[in-house]
Design a protein around this motif. Structure first.
Motif, PDB file in Angstrom:
ATOM      1  N   MET A   1      28.936  -0.521  12.799  1.00 52.06           N
ATOM      2  CA  MET A   1      29.448   0.360  13.603  1.00 52.06           C
ATOM      3  C   MET A   1      28.767   1.780  13.223  1.00 52.06           C
ATOM      4  N   GLU A   2      27.911   2.121  14.179  1.00 56.61           N
ATOM      5  CA  GLU A   2      27.143   3.418  13.818  1.00 56.61           C
ATOM      6  C   GLU A   2      27.292   4.337  15.217  1.00 56.61           C
ATOM      7  N   PHE A   3      27.238   5.443  15.004  1.00 61.80           N
ATOM      8  CA  PHE A   3      27.482   6.389  15.882  1.00 61.80           C
ATOM      9  C   PHE A   3      26.331   7.660  15.687  1.00 61.80           C
ATOM     10  N   LYS A   4      25.601   8.057  16.846  1.00 61.49           N
ATOM     11  CA  LYS A   4      24.710   8.987  16.862  1.00 61.49           C
ATOM     12  C   LYS A   4      25.197  10.271  16.474  1.00 61.49           C
ATOM     13  N   GLU A   5      26.519  10.709  16.859  1.00 65.28           N
ATOM     14  CA  GLU A   5      27.282  11.829  16.553  1.00 65.28           C
ATOM     15  C   GLU A   5      27.626  12.095  14.841  1.00 65.28           C
ATOM     16  N   CYS A   6      27.350  10.999  14.292  1.00 67.80           N
ATOM     17  CA  CYS A   6      27.720  11.129  12.915  1.00 67.80           C
ATOM     18  C   CYS A   6      26.794  10.227  11.935  1.00 67.80           C
ATOM     19  N   PRO A   7      25.600  10.842  11.957  1.00 67.99           N
ATOM     20  CA  PRO A   7      24.511   9.990  11.689  1.00 67.99           C
ATOM     21  C   PRO A   7      24.560   9.694   9.928  1.00 67.99           C
ATOM     22  N   ASP A   8      25.493  10.616   9.286  1.00 71.20           N
ATOM     23  CA  ASP A   8      25.523  10.490   7.976  1.00 71.20           C
ATOM     24  C   ASP A   8      26.632   9.268   7.465  1.00 71.20           C
ATOM     25  N   VAL A   9      27.536   8.812   8.376  1.00 71.79           N
ATOM     26  CA  VAL A   9      28.681   8.050   8.203  1.00 71.79           C
ATOM     27  C   VAL A   9      28.309   6.758   8.206  1.00 71.79           C
ATOM     28  N   ARG A  10      28.364   5.569   7.361  1.00 67.16           N
ATOM     29  CA  ARG A  10      28.111   4.209   7.516  1.00 67.16           C
ATOM     30  C   ARG A  10      29.356   3.418   6.913  1.00 67.16           C
ATOM     31  N   LEU A  11      29.382   2.276   7.369  1.00 67.02           N
ATOM     32  CA  LEU A  11      30.613   1.494   6.851  1.00 67.02           C
ATOM     33  C   LEU A  11      30.523   1.062   5.341  1.00 67.02           C
ATOM     34  N   ALA A  12      31.447   0.868   4.526  1.00 62.86           N
ATOM     35  CA  ALA A  12      31.495   0.722   3.110  1.00 62.86           C
ATOM     36  C   ALA A  12      31.018  -0.685   2.922  1.00 62.86           C
ATOM     37  N   VAL A  13      30.321  -1.052   1.957  1.00 67.12           N
ATOM     38  CA  VAL A  13      29.720  -2.173   1.383  1.00 67.12           C
ATOM     39  C   VAL A  13      30.287  -2.437  -0.069  1.00 67.12           C
ATOM     40  N   PRO A  14      30.585  -3.841  -0.353  1.00 64.64           N
ATOM     41  CA  PRO A  14      31.181  -4.087  -1.634  1.00 64.64           C
ATOM     42  C   PRO A  14      30.503  -3.313  -2.942  1.00 64.64           C
ATOM     43  N   GLU A  15      29.358  -2.748  -2.874  1.00 61.80           N
ATOM     44  CA  GLU A  15      28.719  -1.917  -3.729  1.00 61.80           C
ATOM     45  C   GLU A  15      29.236  -0.627  -4.042  1.00 61.80           C
ATOM     46  N   ASP A  16      30.160   0.007  -2.873  1.00 65.07           N
ATOM     47  CA  ASP A  16      30.638   1.154  -2.824  1.00 65.07           C
ATOM     48  C   ASP A  16      31.880   1.183  -3.346  1.00 65.07           C
ATOM     49  N   ILE A  17      32.669   0.046  -3.831  1.00 64.56           N
ATOM     50  CA  ILE A  17      33.966  -0.076  -4.219  1.00 64.56           C
ATOM     51  C   ILE A  17      34.231   1.058  -5.643  1.00 64.56           C
ATOM     52  N   PRO A  18      33.265   0.984  -6.527  1.00 65.62           N
ATOM     53  CA  PRO A  18      33.554   1.867  -7.684  1.00 65.62           C
ATOM     54  C   PRO A  18      33.774   3.310  -7.186  1.00 65.62           C
ATOM     55  N   GLU A  19      32.760   3.538  -6.545  1.00 64.55           N
ATOM     56  CA  GLU A  19      32.676   5.014  -5.950  1.00 64.55           C
ATOM     57  C   GLU A  19      33.884   5.316  -5.085  1.00 64.55           C
ATOM     58  N   ILE A  20      34.230   4.427  -4.109  1.00 58.00           N
ATOM     59  CA  ILE A  20      35.576   4.862  -3.359  1.00 58.00           C
ATOM     60  C   ILE A  20      36.642   4.942  -4.202  1.00 58.00           C
ATOM     61  N   MET A  21      36.898   4.293  -5.306  1.00 56.27           N
ATOM     62  CA  MET A  21      37.822   4.317  -6.300  1.00 56.27           C
ATOM     63  C   MET A  21      37.648   5.699  -6.911  1.00 56.27           C
ATOM     64  N   ARG A  22      36.536   6.209  -7.392  1.00 59.22           N
ATOM     65  CA  ARG A  22      36.515   7.563  -7.752  1.00 59.22           C
ATOM     66  C   ARG A  22      36.892   8.562  -6.881  1.00 59.22           C
ATOM     67  N   LEU A  23      36.420   8.567  -5.862  1.00 54.56           N
ATOM     68  CA  LEU A  23      36.705   9.341  -4.598  1.00 54.56           C
ATOM     69  C   LEU A  23      38.344   9.613  -4.563  1.00 54.56           C
ATOM     70  N   PHE A  24      38.859   8.264  -4.529  1.00 51.73           N
ATOM     71  CA  PHE A  24      40.345   8.364  -4.294  1.00 51.73           C
ATOM     72  C   PHE A  24      41.185   8.957  -5.412  1.00 51.73           C
ATOM     73  N   LYS A  25      40.539   8.796  -6.648  1.00 53.67           N
ATOM     74  CA  LYS A  25      41.171   9.296  -7.848  1.00 53.67           C
ATOM     75  C   LYS A  25      41.128  10.731  -7.762  1.00 53.67           C
ATOM     76  N   GLU A  26      39.810  11.280  -7.462  1.00 53.99           N
ATOM     77  CA  GLU A  26      39.583  12.639  -7.362  1.00 53.99           C
ATOM     78  C   GLU A  26      40.411  13.304  -6.330  1.00 53.99           C
ATOM     79  N   TYR A  27      40.593  12.689  -4.994  1.00 55.35           N
ATOM     80  CA  TYR A  27      41.527  13.074  -4.059  1.00 55.35           C
ATOM     81  C   TYR A  27      42.950  13.288  -4.572  1.00 55.35           C
ATOM     82  N   LEU A  28      43.531  12.134  -5.379  1.00 48.59           N
ATOM     83  CA  LEU A  28      44.886  12.267  -5.584  1.00 48.59           C
ATOM     84  C   LEU A  28      45.195  13.082  -6.602  1.00 48.59           C
ATOM     85  N   SER A  29      44.231  13.409  -7.750  1.00 48.62           N
ATOM     86  CA  SER A  29      44.167  14.383  -8.879  1.00 48.62           C
ATOM     87  C   SER A  29      44.218  15.869  -7.995  1.00 48.62           C
TER      88      SER A  29
END
Length: 127
Positions: A1-29
């Protein structure tokens, strides 16, 4: 899923899981939500990877620090049986708040909803 109006956004891949968790914890904190369940977070993330009603859009290169993330789930309204695309979280790290990343993540959510022919539901947390 890619859209030209949001070129920096991509679908998450399994390698992103640690970073997604880090962002969630940052958000919650940042929002002083210290009482959370890592298991519940993993369950929500799993919806995306199992292709079971979840979509995670991220900004950043695979294997590097993510700049932002968006979590969407397909679910029924709480008041009827109509399905919609619900935003659970849209977060951009503090270091990147002067960018257009939040706008790109919002556009991604709108485009995904349109592609899926679902209404987009966005809620606001308040304390």
């Amino acid at each position: 899923m890619e859209f030209k109006e949001c070129p920096d956004v991509r679908l998450a891949v399994p390698e992103d899981i640690p970073e997604i968790m880090r962002l969630f914890k940052e958000y919650l904190s940042e929002n002083e939500m210290d009482n959370y369940s890592e298991e519940k977070i993993v369950n929500i993330i799993s919806l995306h990877y199992k292709k079971n009603g979840g979509i995670i859009g991220v900004i950043g290169e695979v294997g590097h620090k993510l700049k932002g993330a968006l979590v969407l789930v397909v679910q029924q309204n709480w008041f009827n049986t109509v399905y919609n695309l619900q935003e659970l979280s849209l977060y951009v790290s503090k270091d990147h708040r002067k960018s257009n990343y939040a706008k790109q993540l919002m556009i991604f959510a709108k485009k995904a909803a349109s592609l899926l022919d679902l209404e987009l539901r966005i809620g606001v947390w308040s304390s």
